[in-house]
Design a protein around this motif. Structure first.
Motif, PDB file in Angstrom:
ATOM      1  N   ASN A   1      22.992  54.106  34.549  1.00 39.13           N
ATOM      2  CA  ASN A   1      22.335  52.823  34.323  1.00 39.13           C
ATOM      3  C   ASN A   1      22.743  51.808  35.386  1.00 39.13           C
ATOM      4  N   ILE A   2      21.850  50.866  35.646  1.00 41.92           N
ATOM      5  CA  ILE A   2      22.166  49.797  36.597  1.00 41.92           C
ATOM      6  C   ILE A   2      23.238  48.896  35.983  1.00 41.92           C
ATOM      7  N   PRO A   3      24.386  48.709  36.670  1.00 41.57           N
ATOM      8  CA  PRO A   3      25.446  47.837  36.124  1.00 41.57           C
ATOM      9  C   PRO A   3      25.124  46.367  36.377  1.00 41.57           C
ATOM     10  N   PHE A   4      24.179  45.840  35.599  1.00 41.24           N
ATOM     11  CA  PHE A   4      23.710  44.469  35.842  1.00 41.24           C
ATOM     12  C   PHE A   4      24.860  43.456  35.822  1.00 41.24           C
ATOM     13  N   GLY A   5      25.774  43.629  34.852  1.00 45.17           N
ATOM     14  CA  GLY A   5      26.881  42.674  34.737  1.00 45.17           C
ATOM     15  C   GLY A   5      27.738  42.633  35.990  1.00 45.17           C
ATOM     16  N   LEU A   6      28.048  43.807  36.536  1.00 47.09           N
ATOM     17  CA  LEU A   6      28.876  43.873  37.744  1.00 47.09           C
ATOM     18  C   LEU A   6      28.130  43.329  38.965  1.00 47.09           C
ATOM     19  N   LEU A   7      26.846  43.675  39.058  1.00 45.13           N
ATOM     20  CA  LEU A   7      26.046  43.203  40.192  1.00 45.13           C
ATOM     21  C   LEU A   7      25.898  41.679  40.172  1.00 45.13           C
ATOM     22  N   ILE A   8      25.595  41.142  38.993  1.00 46.84           N
ATOM     23  CA  ILE A   8      25.441  39.679  38.860  1.00 46.84           C
ATOM     24  C   ILE A   8      26.780  38.990  39.129  1.00 46.84           C
ATOM     25  N   GLY A   9      27.857  39.568  38.590  1.00 48.13           N
ATOM     26  CA  GLY A   9      29.189  39.000  38.819  1.00 48.13           C
ATOM     27  C   GLY A   9      29.555  38.997  40.284  1.00 48.13           C
ATOM     28  N   ASP A  10      29.215  40.059  40.990  1.00 47.59           N
ATOM     29  CA  ASP A  10      29.519  40.155  42.420  1.00 47.59           C
ATOM     30  C   ASP A  10      28.799  39.063  43.221  1.00 47.59           C
ATOM     31  N   CYS A  11      27.518  38.892  42.930  1.00 52.53           N
ATOM     32  CA  CYS A  11      26.719  37.950  43.730  1.00 52.53           C
ATOM     33  C   CYS A  11      27.044  36.492  43.391  1.00 52.53           C
ATOM     34  N   TYR A  12      26.960  36.133  42.121  1.00 54.50           N
ATOM     35  CA  TYR A  12      27.167  34.726  41.758  1.00 54.50           C
ATOM     36  C   TYR A  12      28.654  34.369  41.695  1.00 54.50           C
ATOM     37  N   GLY A  13      29.518  35.383  41.492  1.00 55.76           N
ATOM     38  CA  GLY A  13      30.960  35.141  41.577  1.00 55.76           C
ATOM     39  C   GLY A  13      31.340  34.728  42.985  1.00 55.76           C
ATOM     40  N   MET A  14      30.699  35.349  43.963  1.00 56.24           N
ATOM     41  CA  MET A  14      30.935  35.001  45.368  1.00 56.24           C
ATOM     42  C   MET A  14      30.597  33.533  45.620  1.00 56.24           C
ATOM     43  N   LEU A  15      29.523  33.069  44.985  1.00 55.52           N
ATOM     44  CA  LEU A  15      29.094  31.679  45.164  1.00 55.52           C
ATOM     45  C   LEU A  15      30.158  30.695  44.668  1.00 55.52           C
ATOM     46  N   VAL A  16      30.912  31.104  43.652  1.00 56.84           N
ATOM     47  CA  VAL A  16      31.985  30.243  43.120  1.00 56.84           C
ATOM     48  C   VAL A  16      33.238  30.346  43.987  1.00 56.84           C
ATOM     49  N   THR A  17      33.583  31.557  44.384  1.00 57.88           N
ATOM     50  CA  THR A  17      34.836  31.735  45.134  1.00 57.88           C
ATOM     51  C   THR A  17      34.778  31.183  46.557  1.00 57.88           C
ATOM     52  N   VAL A  18      33.584  30.915  47.055  1.00 57.58           N
ATOM     53  CA  VAL A  18      33.500  30.319  48.402  1.00 57.58           C
ATOM     54  C   VAL A  18      33.393  28.792  48.344  1.00 57.58           C
ATOM     55  N   LEU A  19      33.461  28.215  47.157  1.00 55.33           N
ATOM     56  CA  LEU A  19      33.329  26.753  47.038  1.00 55.33           C
ATOM     57  C   LEU A  19      34.308  25.983  47.936  1.00 55.33           C
ATOM     58  N   PRO A  20      35.614  26.364  47.986  1.00 51.75           N
ATOM     59  CA  PRO A  20      36.523  25.637  48.894  1.00 51.75           C
ATOM     60  C   PRO A  20      36.095  25.746  50.357  1.00 51.75           C
ATOM     61  N   ILE A  21      35.635  26.934  50.769  1.00 51.52           N
ATOM     62  CA  ILE A  21      35.176  27.117  52.148  1.00 51.52           C
ATOM     63  C   ILE A  21      33.914  26.285  52.395  1.00 51.52           C
TER      64      ILE A  21
END
Length: 252
Positions: free
Chosen positions: A140-160
């Motif tokens: 199955n497509i791991p939607f939770g992991l894929l969404i976490g990877d993409c939008y999590g990146m958007l949060v973790t780059v906030l200081p940069i």
């Protein structure tokens, strides 16, 4: 605020912002498509060696390194494009002469930077799902992991984002901010590799994936939520400091 956002939207329509934010995910997806199509046997052996439970997990791990390096570069260039619209032809003189709070002008442009990067991560998310479907990944497509990877990146780059945006807005010579952003992105690769330096903000994009390589193989990232909280708070603080500094200084 709504009118400021609309005015900035009109200015950005004539810029290369859309191309820049789509370029990084497009290049990574193209690389993965070629890699998984023409080196299928080798990649499957790699996935087995790293203990990935599925090709979806290996794709997430592989992309975390590429996207972690490429996304900060996209931020650097996008922030430069947004700020350079005003730097060119002395646009600041006209913009700052209007009876509008400098803080709102700064915030409006930062919102557009965030929106453009949100579009970039969404494009990357859709691209990864399509890639897995085209290559017929099992399971199955791991939607939770894929969404976490993409939008999590958007949060973790906030200081940069906050730092590069402040740099681009306050220094007219955009070559300087681009140089700093490029060097910082490369430094992040090395900082993320060492146990002592992996908590430095520059190293966060490389480590912000929902999966990481552990001793027993590729598995869930136990520090993912910590990265989200730390970077969200740090990003908001840096954004606030940058806004206050911009409001007080004379921009050339």
């Amino acid at each position: 605020m709504k009118r400021i956002l609309q005015a900035d939207q009109l200015k950005l329509k004539r810029s290369s912002l859309l191309i820049i934010v789509l370029l990084v995910p497009l290049l990574i997806l193209a690389y993965e498509l070629v890699n998984l199509t023409y080196r299928t046997e080798f990649v499957e052996k790699q996935a087995e060696m790293f203990g990935a439970s599925s090709m979806w997990m290996f794709l997430l791990y592989d992309n975390s390194l590429l996207f972690g390096l490429g996304f900060p570069l996209a931020i650097t260039l996008a922030a430069s494009v947004i700020a350079n619209i005003e730097h060119q032809a002395n646009g600041w003189k006209h913009t700052l002469s209007m009876p509008i709070s400098r803080g709102k002008i700064y915030l409006s442009k930062f919102i557009w930077l965030t929106i453009s990067l949100f579009f970039s991560t969404t494009f990357f998310l859709i691209g990864m799902i399509l890639l897995g479907k085209i290559l017929r990944f099992e399971g199955n497509i791991p939607f939770g992991l894929l969404i976490g990877d993409c939008y999590g990146m958007l949060v973790t780059v906030l200081p940069i984002m906050a730092f590069q945006f402040w740099l681009s807005m306050t220094i007219k010579n955009q070559a300087f901010s681009i140089l700093i952003g490029s060097v910082s992105a490369i430094m992040g690769l090395f900082l993320a590799a060492a146990q002592m330096t992996r908590w430095f903000p520059l190293a966060y994009p490389i480590q912000s994936s929902t999966v990481i390589l552990q001793y027993e193989g590729i598995g869930y990232n136990p520090d993912f939520s910590a990265y989200l909280v730390i970077n969200f708070i740090l990003g908001i603080i840096l954004m606030f400091i940058g806004s206050k500094h911009f409001a007080k200084r004379n921009v050339q």
